[in-house]
Design a protein around this motif. Sequence first.
Motif, PDB file in Angstrom:
ATOM      1  N   GLU A   1       0.895  -1.224  -0.057  1.00  0.00           N
ATOM      2  CA  GLU A   1       0.236  -0.072  -0.050  1.00  0.00           C
ATOM      3  C   GLU A   1       0.832   1.219  -0.149  1.00  0.00           C
ATOM      4  O   GLU A   1       0.802   2.329  -0.783  1.00  0.00           O
TER       5      GLU A   1
ATOM      6  N   LEU B   1       1.907   1.593  -3.560  1.00  0.00           N
ATOM      7  CA  LEU B   1       1.712   2.181  -4.215  1.00  0.00           C
ATOM      8  C   LEU B   1       0.935   3.361  -4.279  1.00  0.00           C
ATOM      9  O   LEU B   1       0.007   4.453  -5.032  1.00  0.00           O
TER      10      LEU B   1
ATOM     11  N   ASP C   1       5.861  -5.212 -12.210  1.00  0.00           N
ATOM     12  CA  ASP C   1       5.223  -6.359 -11.792  1.00  0.00           C
ATOM     13  C   ASP C   1       6.362  -8.028 -11.482  1.00  0.00           C
ATOM     14  O   ASP C   1       6.536  -8.640 -12.181  1.00  0.00           O
TER      15      ASP C   1
ATOM     16  N   ILE D   1      -3.269  -9.415  -9.066  1.00  0.00           N
ATOM     17  CA  ILE D   1      -3.990  -9.097  -7.685  1.00  0.00           C
ATOM     18  C   ILE D   1      -2.211  -7.393  -8.480  1.00  0.00           C
ATOM     19  O   ILE D   1      -3.541  -6.657  -7.988  1.00  0.00           O
ATOM     20  N   HIS D   2      -1.572  -7.701  -8.145  1.00  0.00           N
ATOM     21  CA  HIS D   2      -0.619  -6.641  -7.960  1.00  0.00           C
ATOM     22  C   HIS D   2      -0.903  -5.439  -8.566  1.00  0.00           C
ATOM     23  O   HIS D   2      -1.122  -4.656  -9.258  1.00  0.00           O
TER      24      HIS D   2
ATOM     25  N   SER E   1      -2.904  -5.356 -11.165  1.00  0.00           N
ATOM     26  CA  SER E   1      -4.307  -4.642 -11.377  1.00  0.00           C
ATOM     27  C   SER E   1      -4.719  -3.098 -10.636  1.00  0.00           C
ATOM     28  O   SER E   1      -4.704  -2.063 -10.405  1.00  0.00           O
ATOM     29  N   LYS E   2      -3.760  -3.432  -9.126  1.00  0.00           N
ATOM     30  CA  LYS E   2      -3.589  -3.159  -8.390  1.00  0.00           C
ATOM     31  C   LYS E   2      -2.926  -1.266  -8.516  1.00  0.00           C
ATOM     32  O   LYS E   2      -3.267  -0.549  -8.672  1.00  0.00           O
ATOM     33  N   ALA E   3      -1.757  -2.418  -9.430  1.00  0.00           N
ATOM     34  CA  ALA E   3      -0.516  -0.268  -9.258  1.00  0.00           C
ATOM     35  C   ALA E   3      -1.644   0.138 -10.626  1.00  0.00           C
ATOM     36  O   ALA E   3      -1.283   1.246 -10.367  1.00  0.00           O
TER      37      ALA E   3
ATOM     38  N   LEU F   1      -4.568   0.777 -11.359  1.00  0.00           N
ATOM     39  CA  LEU F   1      -5.550   1.192 -10.629  1.00  0.00           C
ATOM     40  C   LEU F   1      -5.265   2.084  -9.649  1.00  0.00           C
ATOM     41  O   LEU F   1      -5.513   3.304  -9.191  1.00  0.00           O
ATOM     42  N   SER F   2      -3.922   2.152  -9.225  1.00  0.00           N
ATOM     43  CA  SER F   2      -3.186   3.310  -8.126  1.00  0.00           C
ATOM     44  C   SER F   2      -2.530   4.349  -9.244  1.00  0.00           C
ATOM     45  O   SER F   2      -2.096   5.704  -8.524  1.00  0.00           O
TER      46      SER F   2
ATOM     47  N   ALA G   1      -8.781  -3.921 -15.879  1.00  0.00           N
ATOM     48  CA  ALA G   1      -8.368  -2.622 -14.993  1.00  0.00           C
ATOM     49  C   ALA G   1      -6.858  -1.707 -15.832  1.00  0.00           C
ATOM     50  O   ALA G   1      -7.296  -0.500 -15.446  1.00  0.00           O
TER      51      ALA G   1
ATOM     52  N   SER H   1      -7.807   2.485 -15.465  1.00  0.00           N
ATOM     53  CA  SER H   1      -7.030   3.302 -15.301  1.00  0.00           C
ATOM     54  C   SER H   1      -6.823   4.434 -16.148  1.00  0.00           C
ATOM     55  O   SER H   1      -5.897   5.045 -16.008  1.00  0.00           O
TER      56      SER H   1
END
Length: 336
Positions: free
Chosen positions: A57, A60, A70, A79-80, A82-84, A86-87, A110, A114
Amino acid sequence: MRFNVGIIGCGSIARFRHAPEYKANPFVGEIIFYDRNMERAESLAKRFGGRVAGTLEDLLADPTIVAISDCSSNEAHHIHTSKALLSGKHVLCEKPLAISVKHAEEIIEAERKSGKKLMVDHNQRFTKAHQKAKEILEKKELGDVLTFRTTFGHQGPESWGVTKSNATWFFKKGRSHSGVAGDLGIHKIDLIHYLLDDEIEEVHAFYGALDKINEQGQPIEVCDNIVSALKTRKGRLGTASFSWTYYGREDNTTTIYCQKGVMKIYHHDDAQLIIEQNDGSVIKYELEPIQTNDNQTSTGVIDAFIDCIVNDKVPPVTSREALASLKVIEKMLGSE
């Protein structure tokens, strides 16, 4: 213009490929490292003059970070990455894009939401021999492509991975998922798609865990060898073999058979691309040796990724192209 980058996962691929290539890029300022194993992150931060993020967290949420690699193990990419995305970060994801087509499609969604750039590290496209081969094939200097064969094999990831043991995550079904197929095979599937401007549609394959054992002395949970017959959308026929049990020299060769001759790529150390024409003439191109686990050279991937951010270009390996290669791998393994 200089900006910071982050790296998720501090194993061998980050240490030998991503971090040194970011360090050498003039647009990259500081590298911020994250790994569940804090010691690994601290080791790379010390080695490359970067710093450590305490949590994913934190990484990101860092506003100084524009792009992220990644380098986590296969099961965590969806997971990673997609989160990155969307961040608000651009992402270079290691191959395979995901462990399944379903998870890859989650990443692509994602990416769409984004508006950020997503590139996948299919680095074989960037070698000089493969790029020269692509140029010759595009110009149809040898006529149409008829058939092909490609192989990628070495002694196995236990000699390359950060742990240097057969406890490597590559041998675990839950983390690697596809074994040698997702480690080596997907590189050559992407390469064939790239060189032939085509896609493999039909697959017949045999695979198994023939020799590798895990830390308990049992056969590994994923395949260490695959041999396959392939047919492309445009009707080309080919074979592909991928192995973690080539206990001699690494084999990373491709042969393209055309109407007017044969193209041999990385068969010989002194001439990485050889053209044998129907009239008996031979043309040898001395370009560069291919990168191996024992010969770490710059892949060009990081520079291409940074260039597409700086100059707002479409990534040279898109998520859709990576998805197409993953679909072939799923067919090889019977969507297991």
